[in-house]
Design an enzyme around this catalytic site. Structure first.
Site, PDB file in Angstrom:
ATOM      1  N   ALA A   1      -2.559  13.078 -36.718  1.00 36.09           N
ATOM      2  CA  ALA A   1      -3.508  12.223 -37.429  1.00 36.09           C
ATOM      3  C   ALA A   1      -4.649  11.914 -36.479  1.00 36.09           C
ATOM      4  O   ALA A   1      -4.456  11.798 -35.273  1.00 36.09           O
ATOM      5  CB  ALA A   1      -2.839  10.927 -37.884  1.00 36.09           C
ATOM      6  N   LYS A   2      -5.817  11.797 -37.064  1.00 33.57           N
ATOM      7  CA  LYS A   2      -7.005  11.528 -36.264  1.00 33.57           C
ATOM      8  C   LYS A   2      -6.813  10.257 -35.428  1.00 33.57           C
ATOM      9  O   LYS A   2      -7.164  10.197 -34.265  1.00 33.57           O
ATOM     10  CB  LYS A   2      -8.198  11.372 -37.204  1.00 33.57           C
ATOM     11  N   ARG A   3      -6.176   9.250 -36.059  1.00 36.28           N
ATOM     12  CA  ARG A   3      -6.043   7.981 -35.330  1.00 36.28           C
ATOM     13  C   ARG A   3      -5.108   8.105 -34.126  1.00 36.28           C
ATOM     14  O   ARG A   3      -5.089   7.251 -33.260  1.00 36.28           O
ATOM     15  CB  ARG A   3      -5.595   6.850 -36.260  1.00 36.28           C
TER      16      ARG A   3
END
Ligand code: GLU
Length: 276
Positions: free
Chosen positions: A237-239
């Site tokens: 995930a980008k986060r």
């Protein structure tokens, strides 16, 4: 003819996990002389960012994939409402005004699709002044349609028991359909014969199978592929610092090479394929 699809939601950029998913769906179709569809699942209200859909198309082209785009979900709302009204009229949906906090306070357990709704609103009249979602009365639906099975290409024959997820939301308070209703109707309308997506949605399939039975929709086969995870075992995930495909593309990375590496399961350092 095999028809697969990639159905991203434009509420965040695509990353390597999406590239893998799109590549698997693309290759399953193309190797069999079939069709690979792109469907933008943009009914997430304010979380949907239309400009991301353009970036998605650029990402897929950069990976060397060829697709046919079918209408985005936001253009199909009338069809979702019609199906929901039909299910409501036949007694399979009930109004639910509970908020998430109320459902938690009712002692709901976590299931594969989020909190398992304890059915509170099923037996009480819903307050007409509060916003209501429509939930599927799973027990009633199953009693009418009987036992259901489904076929997953890697995992083999499955019994569909949607009770584990509880009475899921079919019409959201803020949208005319939930993911379950919209994706099930769209896969049928788009003629998808092999629903290809990540293992994280394996447990949603019994719900979709039940909706197909209630709505008289054709039954496809499914292919749930393993998920790309980081070295702590988390989905990319980008986060969590996984660069987006757009970042990679803009940094000059070779998309064709990346797609080929994904095909060979040759993943960047720290990334692996979790099979279940
Ligand atoms: N729109 C969903 C997502 O982005 C995928 C749904 C599906 O493949 O059935 O996670």
């Amino acid at each position: 003819m095999i028809v697969t699809r990639f159905a991203p939601s434009p509420n965040g950029p695509l990353h390597l996990g999406h590239a893998y998913s799109a590549m698997v769906a693309h290759d399953l179709a193309k190797q069999a002389g079939g069709r690979f569809l792109l469907r933008i699942e943009d009914i997430d209200g304010p979380r949907s960012r239309p400009e991301l859909a353009d970036a998605f198309r650029r990402d897929l082209a950069w990976l060397g994939l060829e697709w046919e785009e079918v209408p985005a979900q936001s253009t199909r709302l009338a069809g979702y409402s019609a199906a929901a009204q039909d299910l409501l009229a036949r007694g399979y949906l009930y109004r639910c005004t509970c908020t998430r906090a109320e459902i938690e306070a009712q002692g709901a357990k976590m299931g594969s699709q989020g909190l398992v709704y304890p059915g509170t609103c099923k037996t009480r009249p819903a307050d007409p002044d509060r916003p209501a979602a429509l939930r599927l009365d799973v027990a009633r639906a199953l009693a009418d349609v009987g036992a259901l099975t489904w076929e997953d290409a890697p995992a083999g024959p499955q019994v569909a028991d949607p009770r584990e997820a509880g009475d899921v939301v079919i019409v959201r308070k803020d949208a005319p359909a939930s993911y379950h209703l919209a994706a099930t109707l769209d896969d049928a309308a788009d003629g998808v014969t092999l629903v290809t997506r990540g293992m994280d949605l394996f447990a949603a399939t019994p719900i979709h199978r039940l909706l197909q039975a209630l709505l008289g929709l054709p039954v496809p086969r499914w292919h749930h592929h393993g998920l790309l995870v980081d070295d702590s075992g988390h989905k990319l995930a980008k986060r969590r610092g996984s660069p987006s495909l757009a970042d990679r593309r803009e940094a000059g990375e070779d998309g064709l090479l990346l797609a080929e590496q994904l095909r060979l399961h040759s993943f960047p350092a720290g990334i692996s394929l979790a099979s279940a």
